[in-house]
Design a protein around this motif. Structure first.
Motif, PDB file in Angstrom:
ATOM      1  N   LEU A  53      -3.134  10.001   1.254  1.00  0.00           N
ATOM      2  CA  LEU A  53      -3.100   9.849   2.711  1.00  0.00           C
ATOM      3  C   LEU A  53      -2.593   8.466   3.066  1.00  0.00           C
ATOM      4  O   LEU A  53      -3.076   7.465   2.525  1.00  0.00           O
ATOM      5  CB  LEU A  53      -4.488  10.048   3.322  1.00  0.00           C
ATOM      6  CG  LEU A  53      -5.164  11.391   3.087  1.00  0.00           C
ATOM      7  CD1 LEU A  53      -6.074  11.300   1.879  1.00  0.00           C
ATOM      8  CD2 LEU A  53      -5.951  11.816   4.317  1.00  0.00           C
ATOM      9  N   ASP A  54      -1.609   8.404   3.950  1.00  0.00           N
ATOM     10  CA  ASP A  54      -1.063   7.113   4.371  1.00  0.00           C
ATOM     11  C   ASP A  54      -1.395   6.873   5.837  1.00  0.00           C
ATOM     12  O   ASP A  54      -0.750   7.401   6.715  1.00  0.00           O
ATOM     13  CB  ASP A  54       0.453   7.085   4.155  1.00  0.00           C
ATOM     14  CG  ASP A  54       1.016   5.684   4.341  1.00  0.00           C
ATOM     15  OD1 ASP A  54       0.226   4.775   4.652  1.00  0.00           O
ATOM     16  OD2 ASP A  54       2.233   5.516   4.173  1.00  0.00           O
ATOM     17  N   GLU A  55      -2.406   6.082   6.057  1.00  0.00           N
ATOM     18  CA  GLU A  55      -2.831   5.737   7.419  1.00  0.00           C
ATOM     19  C   GLU A  55      -2.817   6.956   8.338  1.00  0.00           C
ATOM     20  O   GLU A  55      -2.152   6.951   9.370  1.00  0.00           O
ATOM     21  CB  GLU A  55      -1.920   4.649   7.993  1.00  0.00           C
ATOM     22  CG  GLU A  55      -1.786   3.498   7.020  1.00  0.00           C
ATOM     23  CD  GLU A  55      -1.551   2.177   7.710  1.00  0.00           C
ATOM     24  OE1 GLU A  55      -1.841   2.074   8.904  1.00  0.00           O
ATOM     25  OE2 GLU A  55      -1.103   1.244   7.025  1.00  0.00           O
ATOM     26  N   PRO A  56      -3.546   7.992   7.981  1.00  0.00           N
ATOM     27  CA  PRO A  56      -3.430   9.231   8.746  1.00  0.00           C
ATOM     28  C   PRO A  56      -4.037   9.115  10.130  1.00  0.00           C
ATOM     29  O   PRO A  56      -3.772   9.965  10.975  1.00  0.00           O
ATOM     30  CB  PRO A  56      -4.200  10.245   7.896  1.00  0.00           C
ATOM     31  CG  PRO A  56      -5.184   9.422   7.149  1.00  0.00           C
ATOM     32  CD  PRO A  56      -4.513   8.113   6.885  1.00  0.00           C
ATOM     33  N   LYS A 113       0.832  -1.210   0.000  1.00  0.00           N
ATOM     34  CA  LYS A 113       0.000   0.000   0.000  1.00  0.00           C
ATOM     35  C   LYS A 113       0.865   1.258   0.000  1.00  0.00           C
ATOM     36  O   LYS A 113       0.706   2.149  -0.833  1.00  0.00           O
ATOM     37  CB  LYS A 113      -0.906   0.019   1.251  1.00  0.00           C
ATOM     38  CG  LYS A 113      -1.745  -1.211   1.431  1.00  0.00           C
ATOM     39  CD  LYS A 113      -2.623  -1.114   2.649  1.00  0.00           C
ATOM     40  CE  LYS A 113      -1.853  -1.107   3.960  1.00  0.00           C
ATOM     41  NZ  LYS A 113      -1.290  -2.413   4.337  1.00  0.00           N
ATOM     42  N   THR A 114       1.786   1.297   0.979  1.00  0.00           N
ATOM     43  CA  THR A 114       2.629   2.486   1.092  1.00  0.00           C
ATOM     44  C   THR A 114       3.477   2.651  -0.151  1.00  0.00           C
ATOM     45  O   THR A 114       3.633   3.751  -0.676  1.00  0.00           O
ATOM     46  CB  THR A 114       3.515   2.361   2.342  1.00  0.00           C
ATOM     47  OG1 THR A 114       2.671   2.283   3.473  1.00  0.00           O
ATOM     48  CG2 THR A 114       4.439   3.557   2.470  1.00  0.00           C
ATOM     49  N   THR A 115       3.978   1.526  -0.639  1.00  0.00           N
ATOM     50  CA  THR A 115       4.810   1.593  -1.838  1.00  0.00           C
ATOM     51  C   THR A 115       4.021   2.191  -2.995  1.00  0.00           C
ATOM     52  O   THR A 115       4.515   3.051  -3.722  1.00  0.00           O
ATOM     53  CB  THR A 115       5.320   0.189  -2.182  1.00  0.00           C
ATOM     54  OG1 THR A 115       5.962  -0.349  -1.034  1.00  0.00           O
ATOM     55  CG2 THR A 115       6.306   0.233  -3.337  1.00  0.00           C
TER      56      THR A 115
HETATM   57 MG   LIG Z   1       2.554   1.274   5.071  1.00  0.00          MG
END
Ligand SMILES: [Mg+2]
Ligand SMILES: Nc1ncnc2c1ncn2[C@@H]1O[C@H](COP(=O)(O)OP(=O)(O)OP(=O)(O)O)[C@@H](O)[C@H]1O
Lengths: 355, 564, 345
Positions: free
Chosen positions: A162-165, A42-44
């Motif tokens: 947004l990354d796991e905000p 996901k983050t990638t």
């Molecule tokens: Mg991540």
């Protein structure tokens, strides 16, 4: 407002493909969540979209602009995006107003007075009016999170990432902020990619959800689609709890497992072939007396959960053990003989089982 | 411009040239001189030869120098740990009184050039004229001296006095990270204070102790001034003094090159061993931020412990600077400081008559400031590049930046001498060659400091700036640099101090126009001009402390790594 | 009151200047050369003359010729040679005037064509031992190597009288020696004693474990401080100066003879400041400066008109051990090598 197209995106670390042939179309103004277990990429994916990483294959197109392709990556600062980080990434040496105003300053085009006005406006919007001269270290976690939101929104980005905000917030605040983010999205309608591993969060916030499995999209759809009609075993298991039943298709709408015969409302099975079904625990009913069309079973275990009771029921004449959730009225004890009603609509065939 | 080229250009990271340049500088700094060194050690009249090695290692006195060096380095390392580790623990974790003052005193011994300390100890503990020995004889009425500094143990003692701060810094920093709940957990189970210290704290900082040991061994291996002052009068050599004497006319540069190799190999081996033993944990032995830290009550041991610490400081700071102050104002340093013996002549001579003083001070200051500034900037850039993996092979760059650790100053000076006395770059005779030597030599310290600084700055903070539209360099300037300021300034101070006290490379690379203070003092020492050395030594200390104090004030940070 | 130390400093500086001025000589006759020197602005002097003496000569010159500075680079004779050669190898040409106590160096430098022929004014009357027959270098000063002891520690009756007295085990750990690898005075000394007593002498001397210092100007300090009560060698002028300052030091001129060390000076062929170099060289050979060297520094010189202090023996009264510069040059490596072999460093 452009949309985002990810086409055949690949990002490898050593031999491992963190993102491995990912395709995704996000419509203009849409909010899509990337949902999946830890390490699924996901983050990638998000960082590829932001331009922090360059893909090994595939491309990223936003509107008419091809932003990423192997060896040709438009750097982040020229992507007209904004991002909210899991850590918020507020700059500790700048005040709240300076943090929020930074993007405006960097992008230029506005006078000082105008910038300040915009900052005030957006701070008011996230209910932080009057906090401008504080430093991030002097704010609570929720306030910091809102500063991060303000900093991203004030530049009116084409794309918001947004990354796991919300993962750093406590449970109550998290729930509150979910609705807040959804509300902001409805106001600004910015095309948004939202990374989370929390399915409830994804369901509340998103227009559509992309479930990621080992660097690919396993299924893309609305929360309802994904929950009610998971297409793969992985999605079915990842989204909520489910019962997976393997058997042989007897006809286009019947599956057999031992002596148990189940009807599938959607049909389309391949007769004579192995097939798999997903049945949600709450989609079945238990009766103390055998109802017509019900299957016979024994209660192995019953757990009282307050707002529901969770049963494990072994079906007669097959190796199947079902988990069934019912309202807590008149709970039954272990060892009781019961009837299990499975409506054909509850039986969802998984990909590979249907034509 | 075609559309394609324009698109190419649009995707280009404009900061790339900066990183590449930094990398290139580093490679040139290191690779060119060491390449020449290696080549010269095997270069013969006709093609490569091992003759130089054969000559160097077939020679008994030279082999003895190697052995002396091993003895010196090992015991200095051990002594540094024996002093530095308890001191660090006492000041960092217990209710020892005057902990701040002790830390300041440790800083004072850190900035003291080892050769100056050695020189002061000649006046203190020369077997006959040494003040301590004379006092001792006066007290006991005996003939025998209390200590003889012109011996191997004497040399080890003096070397350890100025290398223990390395152990101290590493261990104190580590102890800062160890949460005291770990220790309290032990105490609740019924362990006594000492048991806790030995069974819990000690193992936790064991990697730091090992690192400190290796670091001080490396320091001792590379020292030139102390052995030159204490070992040569006693009739023995170490590798460094031997290499230096190869430069006497007619110079035997190829033998110096060959003789440099064992030192190079030894240091490389040590560092490799350290990495093996410590695994990947390296210096940062204890991860994570510690919880609360409560100080351990020493109880009845408070004052004996303090006395022990003060004894160390007496040996490393009070006595040496005391005797230097005396020598600076005395006609004859060995005589009591009576009215007759009191004079300002040393001062007037040093500052008004001695023609090398002014140039040396100016050169030293100029080099120190330049090197510290260039070093801090370069180290910061490199640490940034490697931490953010900005270019391919950035890990190799990080390795290169710390690689000079394995090259002792004398050896590197030999390499530089060989590389830069011939075209294309004839730097010998200019301050530039000293600058290059210092910059390279101090790079590991600067890099390690910067590396730690950037590790502590989350990449998120920069990415947040990038995505909002700031280019890499702008983010570096407006976000990273302000956050890294304290760490970079600390790096500046370390490099500055390192340059001020540098002797081992300077002694080979200086020319009359490029003398620095340490070289001038060494020159004076060879002629026995005690008064002038004392004056310059005191001046040097004042100069260093004033600069460091000023910079710390600007930075608001304690250089020895105490967190506020 | 607060300015007191500063004022003292200034007063002292002024005093130095005043002392320096009277040495001015009627050199203004040679005006064109003075002008040339002034244009060059300075002269760079590599010298092994003891630091205080060297700086004094420099100050005298600067007072006599305002506007021409003397850049003094004082170190041991062997280091001077090392520096000159090392610098030339890198193409660095800084030095104008070279002055060391190792006459062998000048043989070598002349051979390598690094010296300019120049005969300073007035040296015709110097004795032959002070003059190079080809006119490249001239002896600026001379000293003899002596034994010295600390009178507080060693009673005069027990003091060593001869070089061989030093071999007595009772001096074990009590001697200090300078190093031929640094000091030209000491290199000359070693060669002279090797002729007199053979290498065996040094081998035995090493058994007494002398403290090894570098410069021949260092043993006087060591003896004066009492660190080692007896100096096994050292130029008599430095002992003389230390003694004059009131230190408990006495000089012994051994009966077997004392090695004479004549320290030549020469101008380099590449001198960047040739006029200043000549002016300075002439100046150092003038009677006034030679007299200063004799008076306050306790040196011997070749100048026939110089008067020596009453408390110094005449050179003619001493048995002098002479050395051949050519031999000194040829055996340089051997002298250093064997010394290190015996003494360890
Ligand atoms: Mg991540
Ligand atoms: N810099 C890196 N070097 C090597 N492997 C990496 C790197 N970054 C990520 N990976 C690997 O790539 C895969 C995907 O990582 P990613 O961070 O995208 O996961 P994620 O879905 O965001 O997980 P989480 O929910 O835990 O944050 C993981 O297996 C991870 O180990």
């Amino acid at each position: 407002m452009p949309g985002i197209s990810l086409r055949g995106l690949v990002k490898r670390y050593g031999q491992v493909g963190a993102v491995d042939g990912l395709d995704l179309e996000v419509a203009p103004g849409e909010l899509v969540s990337l949902l999946g277990p830890s390490g699924c990429g996901k983050t990638t994916t998000l960082r590829l979209v932001a331009g922090f990483l360059s893909p090994d294959a595939g491309e990223i197109v936003v509107g008419e602009r091809r932003l990423s392709a192997p060896g040709a990556v438009v750097p982040p600062e020229r992507r007209r995006m904004a991002m909210i980080f899991q850590s918020y990434a507020l700059w500790p040496h700048m005040t709240v107003a300076q943090n929020v105003g930074y993007g405006l300053r960097v992008r230029g085009g506005l006078g000082r007075a105008e910038r300040e006005a915009r900052v005030r406006e957006v701070l008011a919007r996230v209910q932080l009016a009057g906090y401008g001269s504080r430093y991030p270290g002097e704010l609570s976690g929720g306030q910091q999170q809102r500063v991060a939101v303000a900093r991203a929104l004030v530049v009116e980005p084409e794309i918001l990432l947004l990354d796991e905000p919300l993962s750093n917030l406590d449970a109550n605040l998290r729930e509150e902020m979910r609705f807040e983010i959804r509300r902001l999205h409805e106001t600004f309608a910015i095309t948004t990619l939202y990374v989370t591993h929390d399915q409830a969060e994804a369901m509340v916030i998103s227009d559509r959800i992309a479930v990621l499995e080992r660097g690919r999209v396993a299924q893309l759809g609305t929360a309802h689609d994904i929950f009610e009609r998971p297409r793969t075993r992985f999605v079915a298991e990842f989204i909520g709890r489910t019962n997976l039943i393997d058997g042989i298709a007897e006809s286009a709408d019947t599956i057999v497992c031992g002596t148990v015969r189940l009807r599938v409302a959607s049909g389309g099975l391949k007769p004579g072939q192995p097939a798999a079904l997903s049945i949600r625990p709450h989609a079945m009913a238990l009766t103390a007396v055998m109802a017509p069309g019900a299957l016979a079973g024994d209660i192995r275990r019953a757990s009282y959960l307050g707002d529901a009771v969770d049963y494990e029921v072994a079906l007669e004449g097959s190796p199947i053990v079902l988990r069934i959730t019912t309202p807590p009225s008149a709970p039954l004890g272990p060892g009781a003989r019961v009837g299990v009603s499975i409506p054909p609509e509850a039986c969802v065939p998984l990909a590979g089982s249907i034509q | 411009m075609t559309a394609r080229a324009a698109a190419r250009l649009a995707t280009l990271d404009r900061s790339l040239p900066v990183w590449l340049l930094a990398a290139l500088i580093l490679v040139v700094l290191m690779v060119l001189p060491l390449g020449w060194l290696a080549w010269l050690s095997v270069a013969g009249e006709r093609g490569p030869t091992l003759a130089h090695y054969a000559r160097v290692f077939g020679d008994v006195p030279l082999r003895r120098a190697v052995w002396n060096t091993i003895v010196l380095a090992f015991w200095s390392g051990a002594a540094s740990v024996a002093v530095g580790a308890p001191l660090a623990w006492l000041t960092a974790r217990t209710d020892l009184p005057w902990a701040r003052a002790l830390r300041a005193l440790t800083l004072a011994s850190f900035v003291t050039p080892p050769f100056l300390g050695a020189f002061a100890w000649v006046m203190l503990a020369g077997p006959n004229a040494g003040l301590l020995n004379r006092t001792w004889r006066g007290l006991t009425g005996g003939e025998a001296p209390l200590v003889n500094i012109f011996t191997m143990p004497g040399l080890i003692f003096v070397v350890a006095l100025y290398t223990f701060p390395y152990v101290y810094v590493i261990i104190a920093n580590t102890l800062e990270l160890v949460a005291s709940d770990l220790e309290e957990a032990g105490a609740i189970l019924g362990a006594g204070r000492l048991t806790v210290a030995l069974t819990i704290t000690l193992p936790l900082v064991a990697p730091a102790i090992a690192s400190g040991f290796v670091l001080s061994v490396l320091q001792a291996l590379a020292l030139f001034g102390s052995p030159a002052i204490l070992a040569l009068p006693a009739g023995f050599h170490t590798i460094t003094t031997q290499i230096w004497s190869f430069f006497q006319y007619p110079p035997k540069v190829e033998m110096a090159a060959a003789f440099s190799m064992p030192l190079l190999v030894a240091t490389a081996l040590l560092l490799w061993l350290q990495r093996r033993v410590l695994g990947r944990r390296g210096y940062a032995a204890v991860g994570g931020r510690g919880g609360q830290r409560r100080r351990i009550a020493l109880g009845a041991w408070r004052y004996p412990a303090l006395a022990g610490c003060l004894l160390v400081m007496t040996c490393s700071v009070f006595l040496p600077y005391g005797v230097l102050a005396k020598a600076a104002f005395a006609r004859a340093w060995a005589q009591p400081l009576t009215w007759d013996n009191l004079t300002l002549a040393n001062w007037t001579f040093t500052f008004l008559e001695y023609s090398s003083t002014r140039d040396a001070i100016v050169n030293t200051m100029e080099l120190a400031v330049l090197t510290a500034t260039a070093g801090a900037v370069l180290a910061a850039l490199l640490a940034y590049v490697t931490n953010r993996r900005l270019v391919r092979g950035s890990q190799a760059l990080g390795f290169l930046a710390v690689a000079p650790v394995v090259v002792p100053g004398v050896v590197f000076a030999v390499a530089l001498f060989i590389a830069y006395t011939r075209p294309p770059l004839v730097l010998y005779g200019t301050l530039a060659i000293l600058f290059v030597a210092y910059l390279t030599k101090e790079m590991p310290v600067g890099y390690a400091q910067s590396d730690a600084t950037f590790k502590a700055i989350q990449p998120d903070l920069e990415e947040a700036g990038r995505i909002l539209g700031a280019g890499r360099l702008r983010v570096l300037r407006e976000i990273t640099a302000p956050l890294a300021r304290g760490g970079i300034i600390a790096a500046w101070c370390f490099v500055f101090i390192g340059v001020i006290r540098e002797l081992s490379a300077s002694i080979i690379l200086f020319t009359p126009n490029t003398k620095v203070m340490s070289v001038v003092m060494f020159d004076l020492k060879e002629e026995g001009q005690f008064g002038a050395i004392a004056v310059l030594g005191l001046f040097m200390l004042a100069m260093t402390l004033a600069t460091v104090a000023f910079v710390q004030r600007v930075a608001g940070r304690d250089v020895l790594g105490a967190r506020e | 009151m607060r300015l007191r130390p500063l004022r003292t400093l200034v007063a002292l500086a002024a005093a130095c200047a005043v002392v320096a001025v009277p040495a001015a000589e009627p050199a203004f006759a040679q005006n064109p050369r003075v002008d040339g020197a002034k244009k060059e602005g300075k002269v760079v002097w590599y010298t092994s003359l003891a630091l205080l003496s060297a700086e004094k000569v420099a100050k005298l010159f600067e007072a006599a010729y305002p506007g021409v500075k003397v850049e003094v680079h004082r170190t041991g004779s062997q280091r001077i040679l090392q520096r000159v050669m090392q610098e030339l190898q890198a193409g660095i040409k800084i030095v104008d005037v070279i002055h060391t106590s190792d006459a062998g160096h000048f043989v070598l430098l002349k051979e390598k064509k690094l010296l300019a022929a120049y005969t300073p004014a007035g040296v015709e009357r110097f004795p032959a031992g002070f003059k190079d027959r080809d006119g490249f270098h001239y002896g600026l000063r001379a000293t003899v190597n002596v034994i010295a002891y600390n009178t507080k520690v060693v009673p005069a009756a027990e003091a060593p009288k001869t070089w061989t007295d030093l071999l007595d085990p009772r001096w074990k750990g009590k001697l200090v020696t300078a190093h031929p690898g640094y000091s030209g005075v000491t290199a000359t000394h070693v060669l002279a004693l090797v002729h007199l007593l053979g290498w065996d002498y040094f081998k035995q001397l090493a058994q007494n474990r002398p403290m090894i210092v570098q410069s021949a100007a260092d043993p006087p300090g060591v003896v004066a401080s009492g660190e080692r009560p007896v100096a096994a060698n050292g130029g008599d002028y430095t002992f003389y100066q230390v003694k004059k300052k009131g230190n408990p030091v006495e000089i012994v001129y051994p009966r077997e003879g004392v090695p004479l060390v004549v320290s030549p000076t020469a101008i380099t062929v590449f001198a960047p400041h040739p006029s200043a170099a000549r002016l300075f060289t002439d100046f150092t050979f003038s009677r006034e400066v030679q007299q200063v060297l004799a008076d306050s520094e306790g040196l011997y010189t070749g100048h026939p008109d110089v008067k020596y202090p009453a408390d110094k023996p005449r050179l003619g009264d001493l048995k002098l051990l002479m050395t051949d510069p050519e031999e000194l040059e040829k055996r340089n490596e051997e002298i250093k090598g064997r010394f290190v072999e015996f003494f360890g460093a």
